[in-house]
Design a protein around this motif. Structure first.
Motif, PDB file in Angstrom:
ATOM      1  N   ARG A 170       0.829  -1.210   0.000  1.00 33.63           N
ATOM      2  CA  ARG A 170       0.000   0.000   0.000  1.00 33.63           C
ATOM      3  C   ARG A 170       0.861   1.257   0.000  1.00 33.63           C
ATOM      4  O   ARG A 170       1.871   1.313   0.699  1.00 33.63           O
ATOM      5  N   PRO A 171       0.444   2.293  -0.745  1.00 31.84           N
ATOM      6  CA  PRO A 171       1.137   3.566  -0.706  1.00 31.84           C
ATOM      7  C   PRO A 171       0.623   4.401   0.465  1.00 31.84           C
ATOM      8  O   PRO A 171      -0.228   3.946   1.245  1.00 31.84           O
ATOM      9  N   HIS A 172       1.116   5.612   0.574  1.00 35.43           N
ATOM     10  CA  HIS A 172       0.697   6.484   1.672  1.00 35.43           C
ATOM     11  C   HIS A 172      -0.808   6.771   1.622  1.00 35.43           C
ATOM     12  O   HIS A 172      -1.494   6.704   2.641  1.00 35.43           O
ATOM     13  N   PHE A 173      -1.308   7.066   0.446  1.00 36.50           N
ATOM     14  CA  PHE A 173      -2.721   7.443   0.287  1.00 36.50           C
ATOM     15  C   PHE A 173      -3.545   6.223  -0.123  1.00 36.50           C
ATOM     16  O   PHE A 173      -4.217   6.210  -1.136  1.00 36.50           O
ATOM     17  N   HIS A 174      -3.508   5.198   0.723  1.00 40.29           N
ATOM     18  CA  HIS A 174      -4.165   3.940   0.352  1.00 40.29           C
ATOM     19  C   HIS A 174      -5.673   3.963   0.553  1.00 40.29           C
ATOM     20  O   HIS A 174      -6.365   3.032   0.139  1.00 40.29           O
ATOM     21  N   MET A 175      -6.212   5.023   1.163  1.00 39.16           N
ATOM     22  CA  MET A 175      -7.671   5.075   1.393  1.00 39.16           C
ATOM     23  C   MET A 175      -8.462   5.217   0.099  1.00 39.16           C
ATOM     24  O   MET A 175      -9.677   5.029   0.098  1.00 39.16           O
ATOM     25  N   VAL A 176      -7.798   5.562  -1.006  1.00 33.78           N
ATOM     26  CA  VAL A 176      -8.497   5.673  -2.283  1.00 33.78           C
ATOM     27  C   VAL A 176      -7.963   4.666  -3.298  1.00 33.78           C
ATOM     28  O   VAL A 176      -8.322   4.730  -4.480  1.00 33.78           O
ATOM     29  N   ALA A 177      -7.108   3.743  -2.857  1.00 35.08           N
ATOM     30  CA  ALA A 177      -6.624   2.682  -3.742  1.00 35.08           C
ATOM     31  C   ALA A 177      -7.744   1.673  -3.986  1.00 35.08           C
ATOM     32  O   ALA A 177      -8.742   1.627  -3.260  1.00 35.08           O
ATOM     33  N   SER A 178      -7.567   0.841  -4.990  1.00 38.25           N
ATOM     34  CA  SER A 178      -8.619  -0.111  -5.356  1.00 38.25           C
ATOM     35  C   SER A 178      -8.916  -1.104  -4.238  1.00 38.25           C
ATOM     36  O   SER A 178     -10.028  -1.632  -4.139  1.00 38.25           O
ATOM     37  N   ASP A 179      -7.920  -1.375  -3.377  1.00 38.57           N
ATOM     38  CA  ASP A 179      -8.102  -2.347  -2.302  1.00 38.57           C
ATOM     39  C   ASP A 179      -8.287  -1.669  -0.940  1.00 38.57           C
ATOM     40  O   ASP A 179      -7.992  -2.256   0.095  1.00 38.57           O
ATOM     41  N   TRP A 180      -8.790  -0.430  -0.951  1.00 37.42           N
ATOM     42  CA  TRP A 180      -8.969   0.312   0.304  1.00 37.42           C
ATOM     43  C   TRP A 180      -9.875  -0.429   1.279  1.00 37.42           C
ATOM     44  O   TRP A 180      -9.711  -0.329   2.499  1.00 37.42           O
ATOM     45  N   HIS A 181     -10.839  -1.186   0.747  1.00 33.88           N
ATOM     46  CA  HIS A 181     -11.848  -1.830   1.591  1.00 33.88           C
ATOM     47  C   HIS A 181     -11.220  -2.818   2.573  1.00 33.88           C
ATOM     48  O   HIS A 181     -11.715  -2.990   3.691  1.00 33.88           O
ATOM     49  N   GLU A 182     -10.121  -3.472   2.165  1.00 32.66           N
ATOM     50  CA  GLU A 182      -9.480  -4.455   3.043  1.00 32.66           C
ATOM     51  C   GLU A 182      -8.939  -3.795   4.312  1.00 32.66           C
ATOM     52  O   GLU A 182      -9.071  -4.332   5.416  1.00 32.66           O
ATOM     53  N   VAL A 183      -8.326  -2.615   4.151  1.00 31.97           N
ATOM     54  CA  VAL A 183      -7.794  -1.901   5.310  1.00 31.97           C
ATOM     55  C   VAL A 183      -8.952  -1.399   6.179  1.00 31.97           C
ATOM     56  O   VAL A 183      -8.917  -1.525   7.409  1.00 31.97           O
ATOM     57  N   ALA A 184      -9.979  -0.853   5.558  1.00 38.29           N
ATOM     58  CA  ALA A 184     -11.129  -0.359   6.317  1.00 38.29           C
ATOM     59  C   ALA A 184     -11.776  -1.479   7.118  1.00 38.29           C
ATOM     60  O   ALA A 184     -12.168  -1.283   8.280  1.00 38.29           O
ATOM     61  N   ALA A 185     -11.900  -2.661   6.515  1.00 37.90           N
ATOM     62  CA  ALA A 185     -12.514  -3.792   7.213  1.00 37.90           C
ATOM     63  C   ALA A 185     -11.671  -4.226   8.402  1.00 37.90           C
ATOM     64  O   ALA A 185     -12.204  -4.611   9.456  1.00 37.90           O
ATOM     65  N   ALA A 186     -10.341  -4.178   8.266  1.00 35.11           N
ATOM     66  CA  ALA A 186      -9.464  -4.554   9.378  1.00 35.11           C
ATOM     67  C   ALA A 186      -9.578  -3.548  10.520  1.00 35.11           C
ATOM     68  O   ALA A 186      -9.597  -3.925  11.697  1.00 35.11           O
ATOM     69  N   VAL A 187      -9.659  -2.269  10.182  1.00 35.18           N
ATOM     70  CA  VAL A 187      -9.863  -1.233  11.203  1.00 35.18           C
ATOM     71  C   VAL A 187     -11.210  -1.437  11.888  1.00 35.18           C
ATOM     72  O   VAL A 187     -11.326  -1.336  13.114  1.00 35.18           O
ATOM     73  N   ASP A 188     -12.218  -1.736  11.099  1.00 33.73           N
ATOM     74  CA  ASP A 188     -13.557  -1.983  11.626  1.00 33.73           C
ATOM     75  C   ASP A 188     -13.547  -3.160  12.599  1.00 33.73           C
ATOM     76  O   ASP A 188     -14.157  -3.111  13.676  1.00 33.73           O
ATOM     77  N   SER A 189     -12.837  -4.226  12.239  1.00 35.26           N
ATOM     78  CA  SER A 189     -12.753  -5.398  13.112  1.00 35.26           C
ATOM     79  C   SER A 189     -12.054  -5.052  14.425  1.00 35.26           C
ATOM     80  O   SER A 189     -12.478  -5.492  15.504  1.00 35.26           O
ATOM     81  N   TRP A 190     -10.992  -4.255  14.330  1.00 37.92           N
ATOM     82  CA  TRP A 190     -10.294  -3.828  15.549  1.00 37.92           C
ATOM     83  C   TRP A 190     -11.223  -3.009  16.436  1.00 37.92           C
ATOM     84  O   TRP A 190     -11.264  -3.200  17.653  1.00 37.92           O
ATOM     85  N   LEU A 191     -11.987  -2.127  15.835  1.00 38.85           N
ATOM     86  CA  LEU A 191     -12.917  -1.305  16.610  1.00 38.85           C
ATOM     87  C   LEU A 191     -13.983  -2.162  17.285  1.00 38.85           C
ATOM     88  O   LEU A 191     -14.370  -1.899  18.423  1.00 38.85           O
ATOM     89  N   ASP A 192     -14.445  -3.200  16.588  1.00 38.57           N
ATOM     90  CA  ASP A 192     -15.406  -4.118  17.210  1.00 38.57           C
ATOM     91  C   ASP A 192     -14.834  -4.694  18.494  1.00 38.57           C
ATOM     92  O   ASP A 192     -15.515  -4.754  19.522  1.00 38.57           O
ATOM     93  N   GLY A 193     -13.585  -5.120  18.453  1.00 36.36           N
ATOM     94  CA  GLY A 193     -12.963  -5.700  19.632  1.00 36.36           C
ATOM     95  C   GLY A 193     -12.782  -4.706  20.750  1.00 36.36           C
ATOM     96  O   GLY A 193     -12.919  -5.050  21.929  1.00 36.36           O
TER      97      GLY A 193
END
Length: 284
Positions: A245-268
């Motif tokens: 991932r580059p620095h600005f990965h929130m708009v990369a094609s695979d941004w959803h994978e990082v968002a989902a991992a953050v979401d899972s951490w927040l659930d915990g």
């Protein structure tokens, strides 16, 4: 950026953007976490208003804008909420999340490729090159710095195709205050700079630091170095690392994978908090 209100007891979630970007850089995450039931806001830094074109035209208003003013701005927004928010920040926004948590603000924080606070001494060459447009010219330290498309591509979207990089520049890039780069770049030469974080603070909320291995601006090694500085704190601190991932990965094609991992951490963290002494590291 358009934001949702805090209704029906929703947990507020505040997205804090980084330097040389507008709050629109969070559009994917704002949509994702709104659908997950959070009351999402993505406020601009102080002195910034309007869309990208308007911020480019009115860039002079940001001259002299420093870390303290920006963090105070977000602190006021947080204190006006009915309940403590989740904070997610990127780059300088990640540093601001660390500073806000250090103040006792926020229910949980995520710092994605965070700009280094005081105490991080070894900066990789790519980090220095990314910051050179601001730091290499003392005349810009208290002024405003605009990145060229080539500079933006190197620092933010080096893994993108030429067309994708150009589109990201047109859609998100804005001029930036040089003051914050001066303050961060020379933090280790001052006793109490505005970028100082109390790493041993055991009373802050849980913090997740996210690293990206293809990041030129904040390489994963720099993100991980920050995580290691928190080892002597009893407050929960976790680290996730994402390959390619580059620095600005929130708009990369695979941004959803990082968002989902953050979401899972927040659930915990939000649903089943762990003991303060428990720490975890994961690489993806």
């Amino acid at each position: 950026m358009e934001s949702s209100g805090n209704q029906n007891g929703q947990i507020p979630l505040m997205l804090i953007h980084g330097a040389w970007l507008s709050a629109g850089s969070w559009e994917n995450y704002a949509d994702y976490f709104s659908k997950r039931g959070f009351a999402v806001t993505a406020p601009e830094w102080p002195r910034k208003q309007g869309n990208v074109e308007e911020m480019r035209e009115g860039a002079g208003a940001s001259a002299g804008l420093g870390v303290q003013e920006i963090v105070d701005h977000y602190a006021q927004l947080i204190e006006a909420l009915d309940q403590r928010p989740v904070l997610i920040g990127h780059s300088y926004g990640g540093l601001f999340v660390e500073l806000l948590l250090d103040r006792g603000l926020g229910r949980a924080g995520v710092a994605m490729s965070p700009a280094p606070p005081k105490g991080i001494l070894a900066l990789p060459f790519s980090t220095l090159k990314s910051g050179a447009p601001a730091l290499a010219h003392p005349s810009k330290w208290h002024g405003v710095v605009t990145l060229t498309p080539e500079e933006f591509t190197y620092a933010f979207v080096n893994t993108f195709s030429d067309d994708e990089a150009a589109a990201a520049y047109d859609r998100y890039a804005v001029p930036e205050t040089g003051q914050i780069f001066y303050e961060a770049g020379f933090a280790n030469f001052h006793l109490h700079p505005p970028t100082e974080v109390h790493f041993k603070n055991g009373d802050r909320a849980p913090l997740l630091i996210v690293g990206a291995t293809a990041d030129h601006t904040v390489p994963a090694s720099l993100s991980k170095a920050q995580y290691k500085r928190y080892e002597r704190s009893s407050a929960r601190t976790d680290y996730l690392e994402f390959e390619g991932r580059p620095h600005f990965h929130m708009v990369a094609s695979d941004w959803h994978e990082v968002a989902a991992a953050v979401d899972s951490w927040l659930d915990g963290v939000l649903d089943a908090p762990v003991a303060p002494t428990e720490r975890a590291t994961s690489e993806r």
